[in-house]
Design an enzyme around this catalytic site. Structure first.
Site, PDB file in Angstrom:
ATOM      1  N   LYS A 213      38.187  33.230  52.493  1.00  0.00           N
ATOM      2  CA  LYS A 213      37.037  33.397  51.592  1.00  0.00           C
ATOM      3  C   LYS A 213      37.339  32.716  50.240  1.00  0.00           C
ATOM      4  O   LYS A 213      36.526  31.962  49.719  1.00  0.00           O
ATOM      5  CB  LYS A 213      36.776  34.878  51.355  1.00  0.00           C
ATOM      6  CG  LYS A 213      35.858  35.199  50.179  1.00  0.00           C
ATOM      7  CD  LYS A 213      35.558  36.670  50.038  1.00  0.00           C
ATOM      8  CE  LYS A 213      36.609  37.415  49.278  1.00  0.00           C
ATOM      9  NZ  LYS A 213      36.524  37.308  47.802  1.00  0.00           N
ATOM     10  N   ASN A 214      38.536  32.984  49.722  1.00  0.00           N
ATOM     11  CA  ASN A 214      38.847  32.527  48.364  1.00  0.00           C
ATOM     12  C   ASN A 214      39.236  31.059  48.281  1.00  0.00           C
ATOM     13  O   ASN A 214      39.393  30.530  47.191  1.00  0.00           O
ATOM     14  CB  ASN A 214      39.929  33.417  47.747  1.00  0.00           C
ATOM     15  CG  ASN A 214      39.381  34.808  47.446  1.00  0.00           C
ATOM     16  OD1 ASN A 214      38.161  35.036  47.539  1.00  0.00           O
ATOM     17  ND2 ASN A 214      40.255  35.735  47.121  1.00  0.00           N
TER      18      ASN A 214
ATOM     19  N   CYS B 218      33.257  44.429  37.462  1.00  0.00           N
ATOM     20  CA  CYS B 218      33.094  44.978  38.814  1.00  0.00           C
ATOM     21  C   CYS B 218      33.969  46.232  38.862  1.00  0.00           C
ATOM     22  O   CYS B 218      34.598  46.606  37.872  1.00  0.00           O
ATOM     23  CB  CYS B 218      33.511  43.952  39.863  1.00  0.00           C
ATOM     24  SG  CYS B 218      35.279  43.703  39.935  1.00  0.00           S
TER      25      CYS B 218
ATOM     26  N   ARG C 113      36.978  41.935  34.049  1.00  0.00           N
ATOM     27  CA  ARG C 113      36.930  40.578  34.618  1.00  0.00           C
ATOM     28  C   ARG C 113      36.326  39.549  33.639  1.00  0.00           C
ATOM     29  O   ARG C 113      35.331  38.893  33.925  1.00  0.00           O
ATOM     30  CB  ARG C 113      36.146  40.562  35.925  1.00  0.00           C
ATOM     31  CG  ARG C 113      36.474  41.640  36.935  1.00  0.00           C
ATOM     32  CD  ARG C 113      37.750  41.451  37.713  1.00  0.00           C
ATOM     33  NE  ARG C 113      37.880  40.259  38.487  1.00  0.00           N
ATOM     34  CZ  ARG C 113      37.524  40.106  39.763  1.00  0.00           C
ATOM     35  NH1 ARG C 113      36.934  41.104  40.370  1.00  0.00           N
ATOM     36  NH2 ARG C 113      37.709  38.977  40.412  1.00  0.00           N
TER      37      ARG C 113
ATOM     38  N   ASP D 202      45.580  41.603  46.031  1.00  0.00           N
ATOM     39  CA  ASP D 202      44.568  41.801  47.084  1.00  0.00           C
ATOM     40  C   ASP D 202      45.134  42.504  48.312  1.00  0.00           C
ATOM     41  O   ASP D 202      44.392  42.825  49.228  1.00  0.00           O
ATOM     42  CB  ASP D 202      43.948  40.465  47.504  1.00  0.00           C
ATOM     43  CG  ASP D 202      43.095  39.876  46.398  1.00  0.00           C
ATOM     44  OD1 ASP D 202      42.700  38.707  46.518  1.00  0.00           O
ATOM     45  OD2 ASP D 202      42.857  40.573  45.405  1.00  0.00           O
TER      46      ASP D 202
ATOM     47  N   ARG E   5      31.616  41.697  52.451  1.00  0.00           N
ATOM     48  CA  ARG E   5      31.730  40.552  51.538  1.00  0.00           C
ATOM     49  C   ARG E   5      32.919  39.686  51.912  1.00  0.00           C
ATOM     50  O   ARG E   5      32.908  38.487  51.678  1.00  0.00           O
ATOM     51  CB  ARG E   5      31.924  41.040  50.098  1.00  0.00           C
ATOM     52  CG  ARG E   5      30.743  41.803  49.552  1.00  0.00           C
ATOM     53  CD  ARG E   5      30.950  42.062  48.090  1.00  0.00           C
ATOM     54  NE  ARG E   5      31.389  40.841  47.399  1.00  0.00           N
ATOM     55  CZ  ARG E   5      31.762  40.827  46.127  1.00  0.00           C
ATOM     56  NH1 ARG E   5      31.764  41.928  45.424  1.00  0.00           N
ATOM     57  NH2 ARG E   5      32.143  39.704  45.560  1.00  0.00           N
TER      58      ARG E   5
HETATM   59  C1  EPZ Z   1      40.671  35.675  42.068  1.00  0.00           C
HETATM   60  O1  EPZ Z   1      39.840  36.334  41.147  1.00  0.00           O
HETATM   61  C2  EPZ Z   1      40.265  36.193  43.445  1.00  0.00           C
HETATM   62  N1  EPZ Z   1      38.861  35.848  43.696  1.00  0.00           N
HETATM   63  C3  EPZ Z   1      40.471  37.702  43.506  1.00  0.00           C
HETATM   64  O2  EPZ Z   1      40.176  38.110  44.824  1.00  0.00           O
HETATM   65  C4  EPZ Z   1      41.936  38.005  43.224  1.00  0.00           C
HETATM   66  O3  EPZ Z   1      42.124  39.407  43.212  1.00  0.00           O
HETATM   67  C5  EPZ Z   1      42.322  37.415  41.862  1.00  0.00           C
HETATM   68  O4  EPZ Z   1      42.043  35.998  41.845  1.00  0.00           O
HETATM   69  C6  EPZ Z   1      43.797  37.607  41.548  1.00  0.00           C
HETATM   70  O5  EPZ Z   1      44.570  37.016  42.548  1.00  0.00           O
HETATM   71  C7  EPZ Z   1      38.553  34.594  44.089  1.00  0.00           C
HETATM   72  O6  EPZ Z   1      39.402  33.735  44.222  1.00  0.00           O
HETATM   73  C8  EPZ Z   1      37.107  34.325  44.365  1.00  0.00           C
HETATM   74  P1  EPZ Z   1      41.944  35.942  37.795  1.00  0.00           P
HETATM   75  P2  EPZ Z   1      39.811  35.826  39.605  1.00  0.00           P
HETATM   76  O7  EPZ Z   1      41.054  35.118  36.927  1.00  0.00           O
HETATM   77  O8  EPZ Z   1      39.974  34.362  39.541  1.00  0.00           O
HETATM   78  C9  EPZ Z   1      42.182  38.205  33.655  1.00  0.00           C
HETATM   79  C10 EPZ Z   1      39.230  39.461  46.468  1.00  0.00           C
HETATM   80  O9  EPZ Z   1      39.520  40.620  46.762  1.00  0.00           O
HETATM   81  N2  EPZ Z   1      41.327  37.114  33.142  1.00  0.00           N
HETATM   82  O10 EPZ Z   1      43.180  35.315  38.356  1.00  0.00           O
HETATM   83  O11 EPZ Z   1      38.595  36.432  38.983  1.00  0.00           O
HETATM   84  C11 EPZ Z   1      41.441  39.070  34.646  1.00  0.00           C
HETATM   85  O12 EPZ Z   1      40.714  40.084  33.990  1.00  0.00           O
HETATM   86  C12 EPZ Z   1      39.112  39.062  45.022  1.00  0.00           C
HETATM   87  O13 EPZ Z   1      39.071  38.531  47.285  1.00  0.00           O
HETATM   88  C13 EPZ Z   1      41.010  37.082  31.783  1.00  0.00           C
HETATM   89  O14 EPZ Z   1      41.417  37.952  31.016  1.00  0.00           O
HETATM   90  O15 EPZ Z   1      41.095  36.520  39.010  1.00  0.00           O
HETATM   91  C14 EPZ Z   1      42.569  39.643  35.490  1.00  0.00           C
HETATM   92  O16 EPZ Z   1      43.109  40.765  34.825  1.00  0.00           O
HETATM   93  C15 EPZ Z   1      39.168  40.261  44.108  1.00  0.00           C
HETATM   94  N3  EPZ Z   1      40.216  36.077  31.307  1.00  0.00           N
HETATM   95  C16 EPZ Z   1      43.605  38.517  35.504  1.00  0.00           C
HETATM   96  O17 EPZ Z   1      43.243  37.645  34.427  1.00  0.00           O
HETATM   97  C17 EPZ Z   1      39.741  35.082  32.130  1.00  0.00           C
HETATM   98  O18 EPZ Z   1      39.026  34.183  31.635  1.00  0.00           O
HETATM   99  C18 EPZ Z   1      43.612  37.690  36.778  1.00  0.00           C
HETATM  100  O19 EPZ Z   1      42.295  37.285  37.007  1.00  0.00           O
HETATM  101  C19 EPZ Z   1      40.062  35.139  33.508  1.00  0.00           C
HETATM  102  C20 EPZ Z   1      40.860  36.144  33.985  1.00  0.00           C
END
Ligand code: EPZ
Length: 416
Positions: free
Chosen positions: A22-23, A116, A121, A303, A395
Site C-alpha cells: 500500500k505504502n 488521525c 500528523r 506499523d 484501508r
Molecule cells: C508513513 O506515514 C506511512 N504512511 C505510515 O503508515 C507509517 O506509519 C509512517 O510513515 C512511519 O513509518 C504512508 O507511507 C502512506 P512520517 P507518514 O511523516 O509519512 C512527524 C500505515 O499504517 N512529522 O514518517 O505520515 C509525524 O507526526 C501508515 O500504513 C512531522 O512532525 O509518517 C510522526 O510523528 C500509518 N512533520 C513522524 O514525523 C511532518 O511534516 C513520522 O511521520 C511530517 C511528519
C-alpha cells in the site's frame, strides 16, 4: 458498517500470498502527475486507500483505471490542482499529490490532511521543504495554497526522517531546476521503490535508501510500467498470526530484503523460520517476552507495533513496548484488555504482562494496524470475538478474512 466475527482459538495451516505494498503504491500513483504519458503499475493491492487515491486522480482530471492488480494512470489532460478536504480527510496520504502538483502544474490547492487516531500528523516538514525550493506557500481555511515560477534545487534537511515528506520532496525535485540534496531522508523500502520507478521514468536520483538523497532535476519524465514491491507489513502480520496461534504456515512473496527488523523480533519472541522457494515458512512456538522500541527504517517498524503487542499479550512473562514515532499509537491496548490481556500504558511505553489465555469479546477497531492486532488476538481468543468498524482494516489489508479463512481460521464478515 461491517464487522469481523472470529471463532477461536484456531490453528492455521497452508499458504498466505502477500499483496503489493500500500505504502509503495500510493506515492507511485501520485508520481503519475509528473508525466503526460501512461503510468502502468502492476501488483497494486485492491484496497480502500488505493480507491481513494484513484478518486483523487480522477478529480485532478487524470485517467485512473484498474484491471485486476494493474492500474493505468494518465495525467496528459490534468486540469486541476485541487485536492478537496472530503477526500484528503479520508486518506492522509493524499498529501502526496502536493510535490508532484508543484512540479508539473507549478501550483497546488491541497487540503491539510488533519490528524488521525494515532496522532496529530503535521505536514510542516513537507511545506517548509517546498517553500525553500521556491514555492510560495500559504495556509488558508485549512488548505495549502501554493504556486511557483519553477521549483529550484535546494539542500533540504529533515529534523525527522518523514516518509511521505521525503517522497513529496523527491517528486518535487525530479522536475526542479538544478540539484536537490535531501539530508536525513527516510530510508524506508517504499521510498526506494518510488525512486526506482522515477528513475525508470528518466529521473536522476542517487542515494535512495540512505540518509542523503541527491536529485538532479530534468525537464521531462517519460511514462513507465512498474511492478510494486510486496507489502512487508502484511507479511509481518501473517508472521504474527503464526506466532499467536502457534502454527506453521507458508508466506509467499514476503519481501525478505526489507524485513530484517521484523524477522529479528520474530525469532526473539520464539518464532522459527526458513526460506522457501517463493517466500518463507514460519513456525510459531512458545511466545517469549521481549522489549520492542519502534524506530525509523531499518529499525523496528511502528506499523508492526500493534500486531506484536497482540502476540506478546500471550507471552510467558512481561514485555515492554516503546512507541517513538507517533504520540497516540496505543489505541489497541484498551481493546486487547477487553479480550483479557493485561497491558498498562505509561507515556510512550506499554507494559505487557503475558496472560494464559484471551477470551472472545466485542472490540472496536480504531486505526489500520490496531484493527489487525485485534483480528490476530481474535484468532487466539477462546470463543467469539467481534471486531467492529472493520473499514479501518479494509484501508490497508486486501481480503484479509479470505486469506485467513484459506489458512483455516474461522473468520467472516457481517453487517454491524
Ligand atoms: C508513513 O506515514 C506511512 N504512511 C505510515 O503508515 C507509517 O506509519 C509512517 O510513515 C512511519 O513509518 C504512508 O507511507 C502512506 P512520517 P507518514 O511523516 O509519512 C512527524 C500505515 O499504517 N512529522 O514518517 O505520515 C509525524 O507526526 C501508515 O500504513 C512531522 O512532525 O509518517 C510522526 O510523528 C500509518 N512533520 C513522524 O514525523 C511532518 O511534516 C513520522 O511521520 C511530517 C511528519
Amino acid at each position: 458498517m461491517d464487522k469481523f466475527v472470529i471463532e477461536g482459538p484456531t490453528k492455521l495451516k497452508g499458504k498466505a500470498v502477500v499483496s503489493g505494498s500500500k505504502n509503495a503504491s500510493l506515492p507511485m500513483m501520485a508520481a503519475a502527475i509528473l508525466t503526460d504519458k501512461d503510468v502502468i503499475l502492476n501488483n497494486v493491492p485492491n484496497l480502500r486507500d488505493i480507491d481513494t487515491m484513484c478518486q483523487l486522480m480522477l478529480k485532478l482530471g487524470c485517467e485512473c483505471e484498474r484491471e485486476d492488480k494493474t492500474l493505468k494512470i494518465n495525467c496528459a489532460n490534468i486540469s486541476s490542482d485541487f485536492a478537496p478536504y472530503d477526500l484528503v480527510r479520508k486518506m492522509r496520504a493524499s498529501i502526496l499529490v502536493f510535490g508532484p502538483l508543484m512540479a508539473r502544474l507549478r501550483s497546488a490547492h491541497v487540503s491539510l490532511p488533519g490528524g488521525c487516531a494515532i496522532g496529530v500528523r503535521p505536514v510542516n516538514l513537507h511545506i517548509n521543504a517546498i517553500r525553500s525550493m521556491g514555492g510560495d506557500v500559504d495556509i488558508e481555511n485549512g488548505y495549502i495554497i501554493a504556486k511557483t515560477e519553477r521549483l529550484r534545487g535546494e539542500t533540504i534537511y529533515f529534523d525527522i526522517p518523514t516518509v511521505t515528506g521525503t517522497e513529496n520532496v523527491m517528486m518535487a525535485a525530479v522536475l526542479a531546476s538544478g540539484k536537490t540534496v535531501i539530508k536525513n531522508a527516510a530510508r524506508e523500502p517504499e521510498v526506494v521503490d518510488l525512486a526506482k520507478m522515477l528513475k525508470k521514468m528518466g529521473a536522476k536520483i542517487e542515494g535512495e535508501g540512505e540518509s542523503v538523497i541527491e536529485i538532479e532535476g530534468v525537464d521531462y519524465l517519460d511514462g513507465v510500467e512498474y511492478t510494486v514491491m510486496p507489502d512487508r507489513i502484511e507479511a509481518g502480520t501473517f508472521m504474527c498470526a503464526a506466532l499467536i496461534t502457534q502454527s506453521e504456515i507458508e508466506i509467499e512473496n514476503a519481501p525478505l530484503f526489507a524485513m530484517d527488523a521484523i524477522l529479528d523480533k520474530f525469532v526473539e519472541v520464539g518464532g522459527e523460520y526458513e526460506l522457501a522457494e517463493n517466500g518463507l515458512i514460519v513456525r510459531g512456538r512458545q511466545i517469549k517476552p521481549t522489549m520492542i522500541k519502534t524506530a525509523v527504517y531499518p529499525g523496528f517498524p511502528t506499523d508492526m507495533q500493534a500486531q506484536f503487542m497482540a502476540v506478546l499479550s500471550l507471552a510467558k512473562g512481561t514485555s515492554i513496548i516503546e512507541e517513538t514515532i507517533f504520540e497516540n499509537r496505543f489505541m489497541h491496548v484498551a481493546e486487547l484488555n477487553r479480550l483479557g490481556a493485561n497491558i498498562v500504558v505509561s507515556g510512550s511505553k506499554a507494559v505487557v504482562e503475558g496472560v494464559d489465555r484471551l477470551i472472545g469479546a466485542s472490540v472496536m477497531a480504531t486505526d489500520l494496524r490496531a484493527s489487525a492486532s485485534l483480528v490476530l488476538a481474535g484468532l487466539a481468543a477462546h470463543g467469539r470475538t467481534e471486531v467492529l468498524r472493520i473499514y479501518h482494516l479494509d484501508r490497508g489489508y486486501e481480503s484479509l478474512e479470505k486469506k485467513l479463512t484459506q489458512l483455516g481460521a474461522k473468520i467472516w464478515r457481517e453487517k454491524q
